[in-house]
Design an enzyme around this catalytic site. Sequence first.
Site, short mmCIF file in Angstrom:
data_model
loop_
_atom_site.label_atom_id
_atom_site.label_comp_id
_atom_site.label_asym_id
_atom_site.label_seq_id
_atom_site.Cartn_x
_atom_site.Cartn_y
_atom_site.Cartn_z
N ASP A 51 18.71 -35.05 -4.25
CA ASP A 51 17.31 -34.82 -4.65
C ASP A 51 16.81 -36.01 -5.46
O ASP A 51 15.66 -36.42 -5.36
CB ASP A 51 17.20 -33.55 -5.49
N ASN A 122 8.46 -33.43 -9.32
CA ASN A 122 9.15 -32.36 -10.08
C ASN A 122 8.35 -31.94 -11.30
O ASN A 122 7.88 -30.84 -11.38
CB ASN A 122 10.52 -32.84 -10.55
N ASP A 151 10.33 -29.50 -29.81
CA ASP A 151 10.97 -30.63 -29.13
C ASP A 151 10.11 -31.22 -28.02
O ASP A 151 10.20 -32.41 -27.74
CB ASP A 151 12.29 -30.17 -28.50
N THR A 162 12.46 -25.36 -10.01
CA THR A 162 13.90 -25.07 -9.99
C THR A 162 14.72 -26.14 -10.72
O THR A 162 15.94 -26.07 -10.74
CB THR A 162 14.42 -24.97 -8.54
N ALA A 163 14.02 -27.12 -11.28
CA ALA A 163 14.73 -28.21 -11.96
C ALA A 163 14.68 -28.00 -13.49
O ALA A 163 15.04 -26.92 -13.98
CB ALA A 163 14.14 -29.54 -11.53
N TYR A 164 14.21 -28.97 -14.22
CA TYR A 164 14.18 -28.91 -15.69
C TYR A 164 13.52 -27.62 -16.18
O TYR A 164 14.03 -26.93 -17.08
CB TYR A 164 13.39 -30.14 -16.19
P1 NAP Z 1 20.14 -35.68 -13.34
O1 NAP Z 1 20.14 -35.29 -14.76
O2 NAP Z 1 21.19 -36.57 -12.82
O3 NAP Z 1 20.19 -34.41 -12.39
C1 NAP Z 1 19.58 -33.25 -12.57
C2 NAP Z 1 19.98 -32.25 -11.47
O4 NAP Z 1 18.79 -31.66 -11.00
C3 NAP Z 1 20.67 -32.86 -10.25
O5 NAP Z 1 21.68 -31.98 -9.85
C4 NAP Z 1 19.57 -32.92 -9.22
O6 NAP Z 1 20.03 -32.84 -7.89
C5 NAP Z 1 18.81 -31.67 -9.57
N1 NAP Z 1 17.43 -31.59 -9.13
C6 NAP Z 1 16.49 -32.56 -9.00
N2 NAP Z 1 15.34 -32.05 -8.57
C7 NAP Z 1 15.55 -30.71 -8.42
C8 NAP Z 1 14.73 -29.63 -7.99
N3 NAP Z 1 13.46 -29.81 -7.66
N4 NAP Z 1 15.26 -28.38 -7.97
C9 NAP Z 1 16.55 -28.17 -8.33
N5 NAP Z 1 17.37 -29.14 -8.72
C10 NAP Z 1 16.86 -30.40 -8.78
O7 NAP Z 1 18.71 -36.32 -13.01
P2 NAP Z 1 18.14 -36.74 -11.60
O8 NAP Z 1 19.12 -36.48 -10.54
O9 NAP Z 1 17.56 -38.09 -11.74
O10 NAP Z 1 16.96 -35.68 -11.44
C11 NAP Z 1 15.83 -35.74 -12.24
C12 NAP Z 1 15.48 -34.36 -12.63
O11 NAP Z 1 16.43 -33.85 -13.52
C13 NAP Z 1 14.18 -34.27 -13.39
O12 NAP Z 1 13.07 -34.30 -12.55
C14 NAP Z 1 14.38 -32.96 -14.12
O13 NAP Z 1 13.84 -31.89 -13.36
C15 NAP Z 1 15.85 -32.76 -14.20
N6 NAP Z 1 16.28 -32.68 -15.59
C16 NAP Z 1 16.83 -31.51 -16.00
C17 NAP Z 1 17.19 -31.33 -17.31
C18 NAP Z 1 17.77 -30.02 -17.71
O14 NAP Z 1 17.89 -29.14 -16.85
N7 NAP Z 1 18.11 -29.84 -18.97
C19 NAP Z 1 16.99 -32.35 -18.24
C20 NAP Z 1 16.42 -33.55 -17.79
C21 NAP Z 1 16.07 -33.69 -16.45
P3 NAP Z 1 20.80 -34.05 -7.13
O15 NAP Z 1 22.19 -34.05 -7.69
O16 NAP Z 1 20.74 -33.66 -5.69
O17 NAP Z 1 20.09 -35.33 -7.42
#
Ligand code: NAP
Length: 265
Positions: A51, A122, A151, A162-164
């Site tokens: 993703d 996202n 924060d 479904t992400a952050y």
């Molecule tokens: P990362 O921190 O390496 O990965 C975050 C995870 O989120 C990876 O497993 C990624 O999948 C998955 N992901 C990305 N878009 C998604 C979606 N729309 N629905 C479900 N899962 C998703 O960061 P990254 O891979 O560069 O991804 C960036 C995203 O990370 C940001 O857009 C944000 O949504 C998310 N994020 C989450 C948190 C948290 O949950 N605490 C904190 C910061 C950022 P893949 O392994 O396939 O890439």
Amino acid sequence: MPIRNNLYLFYKRTQEIEEQVQPLLKLANQNGFHLVTNVEEADIIASIGGDNAFLQATRKTGFREDCLYVGVNTDSLGFYTDFMIQDFDQMIQAMKNEEVEVRRYPILKVTVDQEHPFYCLNECSIRSNVIKTFVIDVLIDDFHFETFRGDGMIVSTPTGSTAYNMSVKGAVVDPTLPSLQVSEIASLNNNEYRTLGTSFLLGADRTLTLKVVQDGNDHPIIGVDNEALSIRHAKEIKLRLANKSIKVLKLKNNSFWQKVQRNFL
Ligand code: NAP
Ligand code: MN
């Protein structure tokens, strides 16, 4: 379905991925696709990776409306990736047999201090870069809704839900519902500061304004998908659904809710 066939492959140029990509090039050529190295000429932009790679592909190519995006995963199926790299021939067959469909995904438009806009697929997140909290005035259209201290906040698209957003207990939103979701990150609630405390959804015609209270303790960092903006002192961030969307190629029998089930249940 008429698919024009100038194909651009977006991937991280590592030796490992290069090796996986080579057979695809041959297969694509044999099936009438024309590989282009200039992304401007592309009709189809395929990201190779997770993703994360898909998010990068859309961002780096400027969220183009005139081409199709497709996510090809090297690891396991994700939310933006409907195809596996080893099943690339199946993907081509699916395209030929019309087992694919094109879905439009809403994107978010972010304007910081009236400068040129950024887009995200996202979410846009604004959070404190230091141990201290910071304060944001939250306006819906021109209405002052609440004052947040904590924060930070996450404003997500339906596909970003479904992400952050989900990590802070936001709701999962069907991507057929054009909306943006506002979620808090650790709000401080007391007699002085009070926020709703739950996520809320805004419709496509609403504008959310986040005004960072400039009290000398404000050190926010702004994230658009997986990149941080290099803006040091943001005062006002306006967010709304963009009046453009991206077109994504997906398998017919792989709905958003199937992905949610596959990944979380
Ligand atoms: P990362 O921190 O390496 O990965 C975050 C995870 O989120 C990876 O497993 C990624 O999948 C998955 N992901 C990305 N878009 C998604 C979606 N729309 N629905 C479900 N899962 C998703 O960061 P990254 O891979 O560069 O991804 C960036 C995203 O990370 C940001 O857009 C944000 O949504 C998310 N994020 C989450 C948190 C948290 O949950 N605490 C904190 C910061 C950022 P893949 O392994 O396939 O890439
Ligand atoms: Mn990742």
